[in-house]
Design a protein around this motif. Structure first.
Motif: not given
Length: 427
Positions: A176-177, A180, A184, A232-233, A236-237, A242
């Motif tokens: 997942y890292d 992400l 980005d 972290k999310f 990115s959001y 995201i």
């Protein structure tokens, strides 16, 4: 993204089937292995008759050829009544003898189900993928045998967008890292949203976060590690890696999807989504590159649910029910079902058929089938493990959405989610 796996495969994984098998046995008196079964088999399905009538009828005919003294009565039940009907049957004691149950409901119904060791010997389980059988054990006892599932996840990338971003599709993200970071980068270079994932309970499992205490009475996810994952999310959001619509509560109709061309990729998805894209957005389908998905911290792939068969404790015909389940879930019958529904088998022999092993084309669906079959032995079914799994998942997602939209801090969101989980578990 992880939650999308379940919803995309909802068609395949929401077929809740129940069945009643009547034999010559009575409670506590097993039928001898060589004794023919007699009586009526009342076999329930949920919303199968419209699309799969010929298939089910064919199986019934085959079973009757092997057991000519058995009469089969097939009843198809509306999907919205399935759980209520099973609960009512358990409460009344007038239960089906063989019941297809979603693994998500196994913990809920386990107290009313019979352990299967007396009816399914090791030889009877030999063809099932071991990693799909073991999660159906509770406190060391087997309460269900697997039927079918949505398969290992796959990753799907829009080639045109990823190439414009300078990404190497020969080396797709494995965590997942990495996903992400790619998301980005994609938005930064193309202004196309990367993906539509949020750090729900499934995403936390990819990072190895323990969700419940060992006694399953309290939440265990509220840790500094989980806070860091949410952060972290959120980064990115905020960076548009995201998509903004990822926080929508109606995950079946997210504003930005691969199908409508508004995101660049899904790092883990159910291959059933490919069917919708192929049908509704053929230009997107032709642009897709399918690869293995991101992996969990354990190295395996997350399986969100599987369909299985159980035998209620109150059944008076357990031996007959077991024999019917063995027939209905054998490798040949699973393979036949998989050929008409976008699902995957729990039996090893089914995957050796050319339908699966011969998937050597380069179109997205052929590649996906190959990825999925290779990934079946690496599937890890790790449910929350309570009678309220769906409710708990949504409670955490609500708090995560509040954090991503700036209403709460990551710690406040996890604190609230922990309290809501503990209250739900206590009730």
């Amino acid at each position: 993204m992880a939650r999308g796996v379940f919803m995309a495969g909802a068609l395949a994984l929401s077929l809740l089937v129940t069945g009643c098998v009547a034999g010559t046995s009575s409670e506590g008196a097993a039928v001898a292995d060589d004794q023919p079964f007699e009586g009526e088999v009342e076999f329930w399905t949920i919303n199968l008759k419209k699309n799969y009538s010929d298939f089910i009828t064919g199986l019934i005919d085959d079973y009757r050829k092997q057991h000519p003294k058995v009469t089969v009565n097939w009843v198809d039940v509306p999907g919205q009544e399935s759980a209520t009907k099973l609960l009512a049957a358990v409460a009344s004691g007038d239960v089906p003898d063989a019941v297809n149950i979603s693994s998500l409901d196994l913990g809920r119904f386990a107290p009313s189900l019979s352990p299967l060791e007396d009816y399914f010997k090791p030889a009877d389980l030999a063809d099932f993928q071991p990693n799909l059988v073991e999660p159906l054990r509770i406190d060391g006892k087997l309460y269900a045998v697997p039927w079918y599932n949505g398969g290992a996840p796959v990753a799907m990338y829009r080639k045109s967008v990823l190439e414009k971003a300078g990404a190497d599709l020969g080396k797709p993200p494995t965590s997942y890292d990495e996903a992400l970071a790619l998301a980005d980068s994609v938005h930064d270079k193309t202004e196309v949203y990367g993906m539509n994932a949020i750090p729900d309970h499934n995403a936390l499992r990819y990072y190895g976060i323990k969700l419940l205490s060992d006694d399953k009475k309290s939440a265990a996810f509220n840790t500094p590690e989980a806070v860091a994952i949410l952060e972290k999310f959120k980064k990115s959001y905020d960076a548009k890696g995201i998509a903004p619509g990822a926080v929508s509560k109606d995950i079946r109709n997210l504003p930005q999807t691969l199908e409508n061309g508004q995101i660049a990729f899904k790092a883990t998805a159910n291959a059933a989504e490919l069917l919708n894209i192929q049908k509704n957005a053929p230009e997107v389908y032709e642009d897709l590159v399918v690869t293995p998905p991101v992996r969990m911290s354990t190295g395996g792939f997350l399986l969100l649910a599987q369909q299985a068969f159980s035998i209620p404790k109150a059944s008076k015909h357990k031996k007959a029910a077991a024999e019917f389940i063995k027939f209905f879930t054998n490798g040949a019958n699973q393979l036949a079902f998989c050929k008409i529904v976008p699902i995957y088998p729990s039996t090893v022999s089914s995957t050796k058929d050319p339908f699966f092993s011969g998937s050597d084309g380069d179109d997205p669906m052929s590649v996906a089938r190959s990825v999925i079959v290779k990934g079946l032995p690496e599937l890890e079914y790790t449910p929350i493990g309570t009678a309220k799994d769906s409710e708990l998942g949504e409670l955490l997602s609500e708090e995560v959405r509040a954090y991503l939209t700036g209403t709460k801090s990551a710690k406040e969101a996890l604190d609230t989610a922990e309290k809501r989980w503990n209250d739900a578990l206590a009730s």
